[in-house]
Scaffold this active site. Structure first.
Site, PDB file in Angstrom:
ATOM      1  N   SER A   1       0.816  -1.805  -0.126  1.00  0.00           N
ATOM      2  CA  SER A   1      -0.334   0.453  -0.082  1.00  0.00           C
ATOM      3  C   SER A   1       0.797   1.242  -0.260  1.00  0.00           C
ATOM      4  CB  SER A   1      -0.841   0.236   1.215  1.00  0.00           C
ATOM      5  OG  SER A   1      -1.868  -1.294   1.021  1.00  0.00           O
TER       6      SER A   1
ATOM      7  N   SER B   1      -2.386  -4.472  -2.872  1.00  0.00           N
ATOM      8  CA  SER B   1      -1.469  -2.773  -2.433  1.00  0.00           C
ATOM      9  C   SER B   1      -2.225  -2.289  -2.817  1.00  0.00           C
ATOM     10  CB  SER B   1      -0.150  -2.254  -3.343  1.00  0.00           C
ATOM     11  OG  SER B   1      -0.575  -1.428  -3.034  1.00  0.00           O
TER      12      SER B   1
ATOM     13  N   ASP C   1      -3.922   1.459  -2.534  1.00  0.00           N
ATOM     14  CA  ASP C   1      -3.676   2.534  -2.942  1.00  0.00           C
ATOM     15  C   ASP C   1      -4.312   3.575  -3.427  1.00  0.00           C
ATOM     16  OD1 ASP C   1      -1.168   1.207  -3.495  1.00  0.00           O
ATOM     17  OD2 ASP C   1      -1.994   0.941  -6.015  1.00  0.00           O
TER      18      ASP C   1
END
Length: 342
Positions: A226, A264, A266
């Site tokens: 992230s 991840s 984001d």
């Protein structure tokens, strides 16, 4: 070829990427080259280290949040926890500061944050705290959830308009990105009619890319883990236009080599300290450029300002070797290299 990383990296001092001869883009920075160049924006941090723990809290505190400020959230990949997003989407405002921390501490931070807010307003019966995270479990015993209300309150109460500490600080104490130790990074661009500033919590995968040149390393965690990006400005934008900025903040991650891994999360959240929107969409070109340049430079600062860190279960994340960056990006005549962000 993968970059060999050694303990020699422990000997280098943290330096911002401009000190290594890397100039991102063409627009001028603010005086501090930081999110705190935006008038009325302050940052406070609490850093927790030792006994297998490397984590903390970072608070972004804009003046006037009590009366709400225009804001927007953009999600690149939603594999994460960003508390408070639905109300920001619905109303187009934030009504609290923005806090960042480690994944499993998100909920403790939010609870402590609410207590801090209620103490400030005894009449409040509804609050929408905004708390984001990245997973620092490689370097920190994340299951311990060591953050207490005192840590949260300290980050909020000590927020200042000085240059925020970068690298291994606050919510970036235990994070890593692009195969190296990373953390908190910040940057800004000064425009004729205002300032755009960003702060990042970098913790994502890919191959580090500096002005188009790769600095490869062994991946630390292939799942991604992230990135949180906070965008501040004093430009008179409405929430829709702030959403356009926030989306481009996530786009800018590609400039430093993000692979946008499926694991991840984001996220970008953008706000303005101006409550009188008057900006024409046709005039957003330069703010978009300012935003892209600032995110790219902040992400690089998060790496070059970090120190090699050994943490939970003796895991180590090495700092990026500065000589690999300065040698590749410093021309023979000694002038700094640069690249237009248009």
């Amino acid at each position: 070829m993968l970059l060999p990383v050694t303990d020699d990296n422990r000997l280098q001092s943290p330096r911002r990427v401009r000190e290594l001869g890397v100039v991102v883009g063409t627009l001028p920075t603010g005086p501090l080259n930081a999110i705190t160049d935006v008038p009325g924006v302050r940052v406070g941090q609490t850093t927790i280290t030792g006994d297998g723990v490397n984590t903390g809290v970072t608070a972004i505190v804009p003046d006037g949040w009590e009366a709400t400020l225009p804001a927007a959230v953009a999600v690149g990949n939603g594999y994460g926890k960003l508390i408070g997003t639905t109300q920001v989407d619905e109303l187009g405002v934030i009504e609290t500061p923005i806090l960042l921390t480690g994944t499993l501490s998100t909920f403790r931070v939010a609870d402590a944050f609410v207590s801090w807010l209620l103490d400030r307003d005894p009449r409040a019966t509804s609050l929408n705290p905004v708390v984001g995270e990245t997973n620092d479990g490689h370097l920190s015993d994340i299951r311990r959830r060591p953050i207490t209300p005192a840590h949260v309150h300290a980050a909020l109460d000590t927020a200042s308009a000085t240059l925020p500490q970068e690298g291994c600080a606050g919510a970036g104490t235990g994070t890593a990105a692009l195969g190296f130790k990373a953390g908190i990074g910040t940057a800004s661009r000064a425009l004729t009619d205002g300032t755009v500033g960003v702060l990042v919590q970098a913790n994502f995968s890919g191959v580090l890319t500096v002005l188009g040149r790769q600095v490869p390393a062994e991946p630390i965690d292939s799942d991604g883990n992230s990135c949180m990006i906070v965008v501040a400005t004093d430009l008179p934008l409405d929430s829709r236009q702030l959403g356009r900025l926030a989306r481009r903040a996530i786009f800018a991650m590609a400039r430093v080599g993000s692979d946008y891994a499926p694991g991840s999360g984001d996220y970008a959240i953008a706000f303005t300290t101006s409550r009188t929107p008057s900006y024409a969409d046709r005039d957003l070109r330069t703010p978009f450029q300012a935003l892209t340049e600032s995110v790219e430079e902040a992400l690089l600062n998060s790496l070059t300002m970090a120190r090699t860190t050994t943490g939970f279960q003796n895991h180590t994340a090495h700092a990026v070797p500065h000589d690999r960056i300065s040698r590749q990006h410093q021309p023979a005549d000694g002038r700094s290299s640069g690249r237009s962000a248009t």
